[in-house]
Motif scaffolding. Structure first.
Motif, short mmCIF file in Angstrom:
data_model
loop_
_atom_site.label_atom_id
_atom_site.label_comp_id
_atom_site.label_asym_id
_atom_site.label_seq_id
_atom_site.Cartn_x
_atom_site.Cartn_y
_atom_site.Cartn_z
N ARG A 1 1.72 3.21 -2.37
CA ARG A 1 1.14 4.32 -3.12
C ARG A 1 -0.05 4.93 -2.39
O ARG A 1 -0.22 6.15 -2.38
CB ARG A 1 0.72 3.85 -4.51
N GLU A 2 -0.82 4.05 -1.76
CA GLU A 2 -1.94 4.56 -0.97
C GLU A 2 -1.43 5.47 0.15
O GLU A 2 -2.02 6.54 0.41
CB GLU A 2 -2.72 3.38 -0.37
N ARG B 1 0.82 -1.21 0.00
CA ARG B 1 0.00 0.00 0.00
C ARG B 1 0.85 1.26 0.00
O ARG B 1 0.40 2.32 0.42
CB ARG B 1 -0.92 -0.02 1.22
N LEU C 1 4.22 7.93 -3.93
CA LEU C 1 3.26 8.16 -5.00
C LEU C 1 3.76 7.58 -6.31
O LEU C 1 2.99 7.14 -7.16
CB LEU C 1 3.05 9.66 -5.19
N ARG C 2 5.08 7.59 -6.47
CA ARG C 2 5.64 7.17 -7.74
C ARG C 2 5.73 5.66 -7.87
O ARG C 2 5.87 5.15 -8.97
CB ARG C 2 7.02 7.81 -7.90
N GLU D 1 5.04 1.91 -8.36
CA GLU D 1 3.97 1.26 -9.12
C GLU D 1 3.81 -0.18 -8.65
O GLU D 1 4.75 -0.82 -8.27
CB GLU D 1 4.31 1.27 -10.61
N PRO E 1 6.41 10.91 0.67
CA PRO E 1 5.21 10.90 -0.18
C PRO E 1 5.54 10.91 -1.67
O PRO E 1 4.81 10.30 -2.46
CB PRO E 1 4.47 12.17 0.23
N LEU F 1 -0.47 8.75 -1.30
CA LEU F 1 -1.66 9.55 -1.62
C LEU F 1 -2.23 10.17 -0.36
O LEU F 1 -2.54 11.37 -0.32
CB LEU F 1 -2.71 8.67 -2.30
N ARG F 2 -2.38 9.34 0.68
CA ARG F 2 -2.94 9.85 1.92
C ARG F 2 -2.10 11.01 2.45
O ARG F 2 -2.62 12.00 2.95
CB ARG F 2 -3.00 8.74 2.97
N LYS F 3 -0.79 10.87 2.33
CA LYS F 3 0.08 11.95 2.79
C LYS F 3 -0.11 13.21 1.95
O LYS F 3 -0.17 14.32 2.47
CB LYS F 3 1.54 11.51 2.74
N ALA F 4 -0.23 13.02 0.61
CA ALA F 4 -0.44 14.17 -0.26
C ALA F 4 -1.74 14.88 0.09
O ALA F 4 -1.84 16.09 0.04
CB ALA F 4 -0.45 13.72 -1.72
N LEU F 5 -2.74 14.09 0.50
CA LEU F 5 -4.04 14.68 0.82
C LEU F 5 -4.06 15.28 2.23
O LEU F 5 -5.07 15.82 2.65
CB LEU F 5 -5.14 13.63 0.71
#
Lengths: 400, 237
Positions: free
Chosen positions: A306-307, A304, A397-398, A400, A393, A310-314
């Motif tokens: 990437r998840e 997880r 995010l990067r 894959e 983050p 994402l959560r950190k970016a949000l």
């Protein structure tokens, strides 16, 4: 504060969601904790139930009682009444009940019963053993003489007398007629426990001189010394040994003094040793379960990544990510822990019914199980959760 | 330090002499070189550049996912430098609405739950959250798909969920990274239409792209090549 509770409740929701979506993996991980907790609870409960039972028996028999056996020497067999009076005067001694017994036959209703235990006691026995269920115990003058009165036990009433209402009747035992004055209740004393076997015809209690006459004994070789409330059993034991050494002139093996209280203490230390040993062995299972949790959480974190990014970016703070993953591992191990507790109690129940002792749910063991599994969740979830919270983050995010 | 330019209040984003270096082995890579950029409130800006030009690094710095090696970055009047991870997360939550090329929706959660996520992080109470999520999903035209999972939605619908998520916290800047990259031309155009209408409402949009045609939708284009910004001083295109 509200943000904190919101964080916890969201974490719980997300954790449950995640556990649900990985049912098989979560179950297998939980299995480790389940087995660990079940074995800890099961073993500890069994050991405790068994030793509590044995210790209960011991202390019922021997609370404040010292058993003295005096085979004596070839010059002086047993103890005379005078010697016993000397022992009675020891500080802290409440009373001494001579304990003599023999097997005799009884005649009732024209039939002969061969296997009747006759036990001789005195009044002080009844002061320390509350066994009279019906009728009365001996009076002082009865106990000190050859008065032919007896107290019968349940086996004797069932097997020989074959009826309940027997007080006031006379039974022929060992060649003499005895007046039944009382019935003793459930056997809490050793001799009654012995007579509990199937070929015994029960036991009767009579004033001890009757038994001594029957066995042609002049001296007493067996007695129970009762310790006064508040007096130290150990001190009385020491004083008894000194006095008996004096009586037998320090001859070897002339007497033995058994303090049941010290036996109970030994049992207690054996119990705690057994408990910690078995608990320690079972903890290894728990440790293995914890490693399973850590393994699953690490897998989950890398799956997880990437998840997490994402959560950190949000806007999820590192602490929030950490709480989320920690919560997941705690929930996982608590679920395993609860099932493990149930399983452990079932094991303990089966174990105690196999050993034929009363099953008691040990709340301590349950608290231990809950505590253990929560601790495993925190300890083994900490590292993966920390790793998740520290992911960058951008990299996350990067991936894959 | 002279902060005259930085204190101009209609500029919600001001970058001064921003450099970003990466150490690769023994070598230092200068990815961003002395970037000066300011963005006015309500602007629709495209940052155009090929891959490897440093545009992603620039986006990361604008989006507070990363901090510059040197230079000054001020967002909504707040200097972003040497912040710890926690305060950067809070800044991202409040100031930035991210829109990614491949949407980045949580697959196991419904459209509603995806949009709700940044509002949870903002600490908004549940009732208000529900109202807000419904409001923004309605705005992007997905009121009837609220409880669908991402895999039950088309690519264009998924990107609209992502846009709804980005605007839910009412951020200062919408930061879009190749927003149409994963969409066909028609859906891409629809997404650009949505951007236009958001911009007309007064939202500031910064879009990073390598596609000149997509960049053409913006009111202002800044080119980036080898870490150097050009036409950067054109305040209004």
């Amino acid at each position: 504060m509200r943000k904190f509770f919101g964080m916890i409740s969201e974490s719980i929701k997300m954790s449950v969601q995640n556990i649900k979506s990985n049912k098989m993996r979560s179950f297998l991980t939980m299995l480790g904790i389940m087995i660990g907790v079940a074995s800890v609870i099961g073993l500890i409960t069994i050991v405790q139930t068994a030793t509590d039972y044995v210790m209960g028996q011991f202390s019922e028999l021997g609370a404040g009682t010292i058993t003295v056996m005096t085979p004596g020497t070839s010059l002086k067999v047993g103890l005379s009444e005078k010697d016993i009076d000397t022992l009675r005067s020891i500080d802290g001694v409440d009373g001494i009940a001579p304990s003599v017994s023999t097997t005799v036959s009884a005649v009732w209703d024209g039939e002969i019963y061969d296997n009747v235990t006759m036990e001789g006691v005195d009044v002080s026995y009844f002061a320390h053993n509350d066994i009279i269920e019906d009728g009365r115990s001996f009076r002082e003058f009865e106990a000190d003489g050859y008065t032919q009165v007896c107290i019968v036990d349940k086996t004797f009433t069932d097997k020989v007398l074959k009826k309940r209402n027997v007080i006031g009747q006379t039974v022929h035992i060992g060649g003499y007629d005895y007046l039944i004055i009382g019935i003793q209740g459930d056997s809490t004393n050793l001799s009654a426990a012995y007579s509990d076997n199937s070929n015994s015809d029960g036991s009767v209690m009579v004033p001890y001189r009757n038994v001594m006459r029957m066995t042609f004994a002049n001296n007493i070789t067996n007695m129970n010394v009762y310790v006064k409330d508040g007096a130290s059993t150990a001190d009385v034991e020491t004083a008894l040994r000194q006095e008996l050494d004096r009586i037998y002139n320090k001859a070897d093996n002339a007497f033995s003094v058994i303090n049941l209280e010290s036996l109970v203490n030994v049992m207690g230390s054996v119990q705690s040793m057994l408990t910690s040993m078995l608990g320690g062995i079972a903890s290894i299972a728990l440790l293995v379960g914890g490693i399973g949790i850590m393994n699953m959480m690490l897998t989950s974190v890398s799956e997880r990544t990437r998840e997490i990014g994402l959560r950190k970016a949000l806007g999820a703070e590192p602490a929030r990510i950490q709480v989320q993953f920690l919560m997941e591992s705690i929930i996982l191990s608590l679920m395993g822990g609860f099932i493990g507790i149930l399983l452990g109690l079932v094991i303990a129940y089966i174990g105690s019914s196999l050993m034929d002792v009363a099953f008691t749910i040990s709340w301590g063991a349950i608290a231990l199980g809950v505590g253990f599994s929560a601790a495993v969740g925190i300890i083994f979830g900490w590292m993966p959760a920390r790793r998740a919270s520290q992911l960058n983050p951008i990299d996350a995010l990067r991936s894959e | 330090m002279s902060n005259i330019a930085l204190d101009n209040s209609d500029k919600i984003l001001v970058m001064r002499d921003i450099c970003k270096d990466y150490k690769m082995g023994g070598e230092t890579l200068h990815v961003l070189k002395n970037i000066d950029l300011s963005v006015k409130r309500g602007q629709f800006l495209a940052i155009l550049g090929p891959s490897g030009s440093g545009k992603s690094t620039l986006m990361n710095i604008i989006g507070c996912l990363d901090v510059p090696t040197s230079g000054q970055y001020k967002l909504s009047g707040r200097v972003i430098a040497d912040e710890d991870e926690t305060s950067l997360a809070n800044i991202r939550n409040k100031e930035i609405g991210f829109i990614f090329q491949s949407f980045y929706l949580l697959q196991r959660q419904t459209a509603f739950e995806n949009v709700e996520l940044p509002l949870i992080y903002a600490g908004m109470p549940e009732k208000k959250r529900k109202e807000r999520v419904e409001e923004v999903l309605e705005k992007v035209g997905l009121a009837d798909k609220m409880y669908n999972l991402p895999n039950q939605l088309s690519g264009g619908q998924q990107q609209r969920v992502a846009i709804a998520r980005a605007v839910s916290t009412n951020p200062t800047i919408l930061l879009a990274d190749e927003p149409t990259g994963a969409l066909d031309q028609k859906t891409g155009a629809a997404v650009m239409d949505l951007f236009h209408s958001l911009n007309e409402e007064g939202r500031t949009i910064i879009m990073i792209t390598h596609d000149r045609k997509i960049a053409g939708h913006a009111r202002r284009i800044v080119k980036i090549l080898d870490g150097i910004i050009s036409e950067g001083d054109v305040e209004d295109a």
